[in-house]
Design a protein around this motif. Structure first.
Motif, PDB file in Angstrom:
ATOM      1  N   LEU A  88       0.829  -1.215   0.000  1.00 28.27           N
ATOM      2  CA  LEU A  88       0.000   0.000   0.000  1.00 28.27           C
ATOM      3  C   LEU A  88       0.859   1.260   0.000  1.00 28.27           C
ATOM      4  N   SER A  89       1.863   1.296   0.870  1.00 28.00           N
ATOM      5  CA  SER A  89       2.664   2.530   0.922  1.00 28.00           C
ATOM      6  C   SER A  89       3.417   2.715  -0.393  1.00 28.00           C
ATOM      7  N   PHE A 107      -5.780  -0.795   9.477  1.00 34.59           N
ATOM      8  CA  PHE A 107      -4.768   0.049  10.131  1.00 34.59           C
ATOM      9  C   PHE A 107      -3.715   0.589   9.156  1.00 34.59           C
ATOM     10  N   GLU A 108      -3.430  -0.206   8.125  1.00 37.25           N
ATOM     11  CA  GLU A 108      -2.459   0.250   7.123  1.00 37.25           C
ATOM     12  C   GLU A 108      -2.977   1.512   6.426  1.00 37.25           C
ATOM     13  N   SER A 109      -4.289   1.529   6.191  1.00 37.55           N
ATOM     14  CA  SER A 109      -4.908   2.699   5.563  1.00 37.55           C
ATOM     15  C   SER A 109      -4.812   3.916   6.481  1.00 37.55           C
ATOM     16  N   ILE A 152      -1.512   5.514   6.332  1.00 38.33           N
ATOM     17  CA  ILE A 152      -1.351   6.326   5.113  1.00 38.33           C
ATOM     18  C   ILE A 152      -1.954   7.720   5.331  1.00 38.33           C
ATOM     19  N   ILE A 153      -3.159   7.767   5.895  1.00 39.69           N
ATOM     20  CA  ILE A 153      -3.786   9.088   6.098  1.00 39.69           C
ATOM     21  C   ILE A 153      -2.985   9.890   7.123  1.00 39.69           C
ATOM     22  N   GLU A 154      -2.538   9.199   8.172  1.00 42.49           N
ATOM     23  CA  GLU A 154      -1.742   9.893   9.193  1.00 42.49           C
ATOM     24  C   GLU A 154      -0.498  10.517   8.557  1.00 42.49           C
ATOM     25  N   LYS A 155       0.077   9.818   7.569  1.00 42.24           N
ATOM     26  CA  LYS A 155       1.304  10.320   6.931  1.00 42.24           C
ATOM     27  C   LYS A 155       1.020  11.475   5.957  1.00 42.24           C
ATOM     28  N   TYR A 156      -0.025  11.308   5.123  1.00 45.44           N
ATOM     29  CA  TYR A 156      -0.221  12.275   4.029  1.00 45.44           C
ATOM     30  C   TYR A 156      -1.380  13.256   4.246  1.00 45.44           C
ATOM     31  N   GLY A 157      -2.279  12.976   5.203  1.00 40.64           N
ATOM     32  CA  GLY A 157      -3.394  13.889   5.496  1.00 40.64           C
ATOM     33  C   GLY A 157      -4.263  14.179   4.293  1.00 40.64           C
TER      34      GLY A 157
END
Ligand code: NAP
Length: 518
Positions: A137-138, A166-168, A171-176
């Motif tokens: 995913l990343s 949780f993987e998703s 991703i949101i936590e990283k890129y907002g």
């Protein structure tokens, strides 16, 4: 801001217009025009659709989904390119193009050219997997941002288990707001709500269940009313019910109504955790290693109450002594440094429901002959309470060994369910799930055993009047329903979650109203 976007998926312009109006009325903040749903799609229809949507003043996304990624009507690559480029010319705020198509030379060139001529339109590059999570995913996000740094990257994949979400979230936590990361299916429902706390670009909701364009999508009404979508901010704390199933539970409606009444920035979610101890442990580990999610406490139900106890034991977390002797945890609170405190609020809820209905004190239960049916978590809590006040308890259970073990522990008698014909007691308490929705025609105690001298307590609260209680009423017995037990234990959970007293009027009204709808 995370937009609450509603897909418009009519098969003709008229039904699209109706959906647009309904979306605005329901509080949509963005419209996604799923042009691939329109039969005999052409650029004239597109122009009319965009004109209709623009009247709302809401931002619009134009999507013409490839059937390989969930699109309708099996549209050719040529028509899809044409629709997307035309949408740019017509001033769509965003277009959604599958990344797999965007990297094809002709597709990319035409879209980039159209975008260069209309810098107002933004590009969403999306990837979908309807079978399960992405292998990397990343890596998918890195690839999309390398190809087009200005794009909003979107993934949607089928969550086979809640742990796939949780993987998703990472991703949101990283890129907002540069991303949309959603999980499809019933195991992915929470991703649609949590997206807002993490400040994703958007999340989707449908106008009505049947208008959903992806499995697990909630309606706007559910998002706004049940899950307090408008109140969610990056400071929101989440709580939830861990169990399987959880869809039937009134917990989210009840706890959210109480949070609302007390104006607390907290939201309560249904957390479908399928599987056993391993999956439960994985879920809790996922939660406590991601403080950023703000998941701060849980109610725990079937089949995880013992799993919760074992998890806490193994990790050396705090477990209140009563929960240890009951052998089940139904409440977990995550505190400072992600240390967990575990409780059992079923015991007090059940004892209060019984004594209040009978108009007696707990000590008046001393010497009463009680038959408890079931030997699971709820039974343990109730048997522990009854044994403590000196009631004479017999436990009946399908799995005799479990009844035996419970009886040994608390000094009771026991028998298998096949011996139920011998049952005679002052009080009968059903602690099995028999009679629970959807199998409402089942009862665990044959009607001819019920007498007017008895008090019959069914811990099942969905439906509020089970077949057992109906038959007990016909026999003239006193009745105690699971709703009273539910109210007692939920009020105690509220106190543990918030360190405040529960608004009793709100909880009672909400529980009774929610159960009446069942
Ligand atoms: P649990 O730990 O999973 O135990 C389930 C019990 O039901 C076991 O004794 C099990 O027997 C029995 N059972 C399940 N299906 C059966 C079947 N088809 N035939 C015979 N026995 C069956 O669950 P729990 O947490 O104790 O919950 C049990 C019930 O209490 C649920 O209906 C729940 O709604 C209710 N409850 C109500 C409240 C409330 O606030 N009102 C709170 C907690 C629980 P085996 O041991 O043989 O598997």
């Amino acid at each position: 801001m995370t937009y609450l976007a509603v897909p418009i998926s009519g098969k003709d312009l008229e039904s699209c217009k109706e959906q647009i109006q309904a979306s605005v009325k329901a509080g949509a903040q963005m419209l996604e025009l799923r042009t691939d749903y329109i039969e005999s799609l052409n650029t004239e229809k597109l122009a009319q659709l965009i004109a209709d949507a623009k009247q709302t003043a809401l931002p619009i996304i134009v999507t013409c989904r490839d059937s390989a990624q969930g699109g309708m009507n099996n549209l050719s690559s040529d028509i899809r390119k044409k629709i997307l480029t035309e949408a740019i010319k017509l001033g769509a705020d965003l277009i959604d193009c599958e990344y797999a198509n965007f990297i094809k030379k002709d597709f990319a060139e035409r879209i980039k050219q159209a975008l260069a001529q209309n810098s107002k339109t933004k590009l969403i590059l999306s990837a979908h997997n309807f079978k399960g999570p992405f292998k990397n995913l990343s890596g998918t996000y890195e690839e999309i941002f390398t190809a087009c740094p200005d794009a909003i990257a979107k993934t949607a994949y089928h969550a086979k288990h809640i742990n796939d979400c949780f993987e998703s979230f990472d991703i949101i936590e990283k890129y907002g707001k540069k991303v949309i990361a959603l999980c499809m299916g019933p195991n992915g429902t929470i991703s649609r709500i949590i997206a807002k706390k993490l400040r994703a670009f958007l999340t989707f909701a449908s106008i009505a269940d049947k208008a959903a364009t992806a499995a697990g999508q909630l309606t706007i009404e559910e998002m706004k009313t049940r899950y307090r979508f408008d109140k969610i901010s990056n400071k929101t704390e989440f709580f939830g019910l861990i169990g399987d199933p959880v869809g039937h539970s009134i917990g989210p409606v009840v706890h959210n109504a109480c949070f609302d009444a007390e104006k607390l920035n907290k939201v309560y979610l249904p957390l479908l955790v399928e599987g056993g101890q391993i999956e439960f442990n994985e879920f809790l580990d996922n939660v406590i290693t991601r403080n950023y999610l703000g998941l701060r406490g849980f109610s725990v139900t079937i089949p995880h109450k013992r799993n919760a106890l074992e998890y806490a034991r193994t990790k050396g977390e705090y477990i209140e002594p009563l929960a240890v002797s009951i052998g089940a945890v139904n409440t977990m609170v995550i505190g400072v440094n992600e240390r967990i405190s575990c409780y059992n609020t079923d015991y007090a809820g059940a004892m209060d429901a019984l004594t209040q209905t009978l108009g007696i004190n707990r000590k008046n239960l001393n010497g009463k002959v009680v038959s408890v049916v079931g030997a699971g978590g709820a039974a343990r809590a109730i048997v522990a309470g009854l044994a403590d006040v000196g009631a004479k308890v017999t436990i009946y259970n399908r799995t005799v060994s479990k009844a035996h073990n419970l009886a040994l522990e608390f000094g009771c008698h026991y028998a298998g369910l096949d011996k139920i014909e011998k049952l005679d007691a002052d009080i009968i308490i059903n602690c099995t799930s028999i009679g629970m929705h959807p199998k409402v025609d089942a009862t665990v105690v044959p009607a001819h055993l019920l007498k007017s001298s008895m008090t019959v307590f069914d811990t099942v609260y969905n439906p509020m009047e089970t077949l057992l209680l109906k038959q007990a009423k016909e026999a003239g017995a006193k009745l105690v329903n699971g709703a009273e037990m539910f109210i007692g234990q939920a009020a105690e959970q509220f106190r543990l979650f918030t360190h405040k007293d529960c608004p009793m009027q709100t909880i009672r009204q909400t529980v009774l109203a929610a159960l009446a709808k069942k």
